[in-house]
Design a protein around this motif. Structure first.
Motif, PDB file in Angstrom:
ATOM      1  N   PRO A  12      17.089 -42.319 -18.056  1.00 49.59           N
ATOM      2  CA  PRO A  12      15.922 -42.161 -17.183  1.00 49.59           C
ATOM      3  C   PRO A  12      15.202 -40.819 -17.312  1.00 49.59           C
ATOM      4  O   PRO A  12      13.970 -40.777 -17.256  1.00 49.59           O
ATOM      5  N   ALA A  13      15.940 -39.740 -17.499  1.00 50.18           N
ATOM      6  CA  ALA A  13      15.301 -38.428 -17.599  1.00 50.18           C
ATOM      7  C   ALA A  13      14.373 -38.329 -18.805  1.00 50.18           C
ATOM      8  O   ALA A  13      13.448 -37.508 -18.820  1.00 50.18           O
ATOM      9  N   LEU A  23      10.315 -46.521 -14.453  1.00 49.65           N
ATOM     10  CA  LEU A  23       9.224 -46.090 -15.328  1.00 49.65           C
ATOM     11  C   LEU A  23       9.386 -44.631 -15.732  1.00 49.65           C
ATOM     12  O   LEU A  23       9.089 -44.252 -16.878  1.00 49.65           O
ATOM     13  N   ALA A  24       9.841 -43.814 -14.816  1.00 53.04           N
ATOM     14  CA  ALA A  24      10.102 -42.395 -15.089  1.00 53.04           C
ATOM     15  C   ALA A  24      11.107 -41.899 -14.061  1.00 53.04           C
ATOM     16  O   ALA A  24      11.447 -42.604 -13.112  1.00 53.04           O
ATOM     17  N   ALA A  25      11.567 -40.677 -14.242  1.00 56.85           N
ATOM     18  CA  ALA A  25      12.573 -40.127 -13.337  1.00 56.85           C
ATOM     19  C   ALA A  25      12.018 -39.903 -11.939  1.00 56.85           C
ATOM     20  O   ALA A  25      12.766 -39.900 -10.967  1.00 56.85           O
ATOM     21  N   ASN A  26      10.703 -39.727 -11.827  1.00 58.55           N
ATOM     22  CA  ASN A  26      10.064 -39.589 -10.514  1.00 58.55           C
ATOM     23  C   ASN A  26       8.619 -40.039 -10.627  1.00 58.55           C
ATOM     24  O   ASN A  26       8.084 -40.239 -11.725  1.00 58.55           O
ATOM     25  N   SER A  27       7.973 -40.201  -9.484  1.00 59.70           N
ATOM     26  CA  SER A  27       6.617 -40.760  -9.485  1.00 59.70           C
ATOM     27  C   SER A  27       5.600 -39.800 -10.096  1.00 59.70           C
ATOM     28  O   SER A  27       4.582 -40.238 -10.639  1.00 59.70           O
ATOM     29  N   GLU A  28       5.849 -38.503 -10.018  1.00 60.70           N
ATOM     30  CA  GLU A  28       4.933 -37.547 -10.641  1.00 60.70           C
ATOM     31  C   GLU A  28       4.911 -37.747 -12.158  1.00 60.70           C
ATOM     32  O   GLU A  28       3.835 -37.793 -12.779  1.00 60.70           O
ATOM     33  N   GLN A  29       6.088 -37.882 -12.762  1.00 61.00           N
ATOM     34  CA  GLN A  29       6.144 -38.144 -14.201  1.00 61.00           C
ATOM     35  C   GLN A  29       5.565 -39.514 -14.531  1.00 61.00           C
ATOM     36  O   GLN A  29       4.886 -39.689 -15.548  1.00 61.00           O
ATOM     37  N   ALA A  30       5.835 -40.499 -13.676  1.00 62.27           N
ATOM     38  CA  ALA A  30       5.312 -41.843 -13.908  1.00 62.27           C
ATOM     39  C   ALA A  30       3.789 -41.854 -13.867  1.00 62.27           C
ATOM     40  O   ALA A  30       3.133 -42.552 -14.657  1.00 62.27           O
ATOM     41  N   TYR A  52      25.153 -40.599 -10.272  1.00 63.28           N
ATOM     42  CA  TYR A  52      25.528 -39.844  -9.076  1.00 63.28           C
ATOM     43  C   TYR A  52      24.819 -38.503  -8.963  1.00 63.28           C
ATOM     44  O   TYR A  52      25.303 -37.593  -8.287  1.00 63.28           O
ATOM     45  N   VAL A  53      23.679 -38.385  -9.604  1.00 63.13           N
ATOM     46  CA  VAL A  53      22.835 -37.202  -9.477  1.00 63.13           C
ATOM     47  C   VAL A  53      21.456 -37.660  -9.007  1.00 63.13           C
ATOM     48  O   VAL A  53      21.136 -38.852  -9.054  1.00 63.13           O
ATOM     49  N   PRO A  54      20.625 -36.736  -8.498  1.00 61.38           N
ATOM     50  CA  PRO A  54      19.273 -37.119  -8.091  1.00 61.38           C
ATOM     51  C   PRO A  54      18.560 -37.872  -9.226  1.00 61.38           C
ATOM     52  O   PRO A  54      18.627 -37.486 -10.387  1.00 61.38           O
TER      53      PRO A  54
END
Length: 368
Positions: free
Chosen positions: A78-79, A101-108, A172-174
């Motif tokens: 994912p990263a 789609l990405a690790a977070n919505s900002e990257q997405a 098990y990480v953010p």
């Protein structure tokens, strides 16, 4: 629907565990053709190429530059989803990625922006919602078999992936945890069934500080847990329907249906959205029994990668059913549930998407 991209030449980046499922599906798909594979570990790419005649093992940069590759299938962790997608779009390739789609919505959002700027198309798993299970349930809802939908429940309970996964650290990480790992299947299915989400309320807990790996070369090793491992949420759909979501890496088991949808005149049991098929059951108002509905929609015999077939047949100038905007909305919903859980406040969902077009009952054409 746009002009089909058939055959669609695919290059895979990332030759880890998930690639096996895609490689098993490709022979069933007449609209796509695997031409190249790449991995940071060149030996892994070479091992895949050796077992598949006509497939070349390349470096990531070589694959991005290869004129024969039209679409990059992004099977990285994912990263790396956003960086690889952005590299592919910059190289003039369409992209289809594993979830999220990405690790977070900002990257997405950066991926969506790059796709819009380049005129290229991005698709994203899960494509399980295109199978006969979710699509037959959707057909039942669209045909009015339960009347106006009122609510849904979605439940996923497991004691944790460290029991079987040899390298479970990223769960098990953010960016991991049960919601971001398994939630895409459930949220995508709920949006397919009931439409986009307007707001959410969430709660979450983190019960153990460490987990012990149960298999493989690291069996017995303890790994830290730094993310929520039990998450609940209420999703308020734009239609007014309410969905209750439970995602857990802490509990042992459940007898709840994976998804239930309740309407004014009936209730549906929907199969596991992590699978493509399964029985859809209906209990109508006034009936004392559940009836299994006949398969009426979706790709018959589908498996991981059917989204690429749908992508190719949809074409480059239209959104595929397993599309980036659905994936972005699902990620936004999941992040908002976690935000609500940590703030104690309801969160309005800033994104939306079109409810993906239904899939008619479609038999796969096995390529000769």
């Amino acid at each position: 629907m746009g002009k089909p991209l058939v055959p669609l030449n695919i290059g895979i980046v990332g030759c880890g565990n998930i690639i096996a499922a895609y490689l098993e599906t490709f022979p069933k798909l007449d609209a796509v053709r695997l031409v190249a594979v790449a991995d940071l570990d060149r030996a892994r790419a070479e091992a895949v190429a050796a077992e598949h005649p006509g497939v070349r093992a390349l470096s990531v940069d070589e694959l991005m530059a290869d004129a024969d590759v039209q679409l990059v299938l992004n099977l990285t962790i994912p990263a790396a989803h956003a960086p690889v997608a952005l590299q592919a779009l910059a190289a003039g390739k369409h992209v289809y990625g594993e979830k999220p789609l990405a690790a977070n919505s900002e990257q997405a959002a950066a991926v969506l922006e790059a796709a819009a700027e380049t005129g290229l198309t991005v698709g994203c798993a899960p494509d399980t919602v295109l199978g006969t299970g979710t699509q037959t349930a959707r057909r039942a809802i669209d045909d009015g078999l339960i009347g106006t939908p009122i609510s849904a429940t979605a439940t996923m309970v497991t004691p944790g992936h460290e029991r079987w996964h040899p390298h479970p650290d990223f769960y098990y990480v953010p960016g991991g945890g049960p919601l971001l790992d398994m939630g895409p299947y459930y949220v995508s299915a709920l949006v397919t069934l009931l439409g986009p989400v307007a707001s959410v309320i969430g709660a979450a807990s983190h019960t153990r500080a460490s987990r012990t790996i149960g298999s493989g070369p690291r069996a017995g090793e303890s790994i830290p847990v730094t993310t929520d491992t039990h998450v609940t949420g209420v999703l308020v759909h734009e239609s007014g329907a309410l969905s209750t979501l439970v995602m857990s890496f802490d509990a042992v088991a459940t007898q709840s249906a994976n998804i239930e949808v309740h309407g004014e005149t009936g209730s549906l049991i929907v199969p596991d959205p992590n699978h493509f098929a399964g029985d859809v059951k209906l209990r109508s108002l006034g009936s004392s029994d559940w009836e299994t509905l006949p398969v009426s929609a979706g790709y018959v015999g589908a498996s991981r990668g059917i989204g690429l077939q749908d992508f190719a047949l949809t074409g480059s100038d239209a959104e595929p059913r397993a599309g980036a905007h659905l994936a972005f909305h699902a990620l936004d919903v999941m992040e908002s549930i976690l935000k609500s859980a940590h703030t104690g406040q309801a969160v309005e969902i800033s994104s939306t998407c079109e409810r993906p077009a239904a899939v008619p009952l479609t038999e796969l054409v096995i390529r000769a």
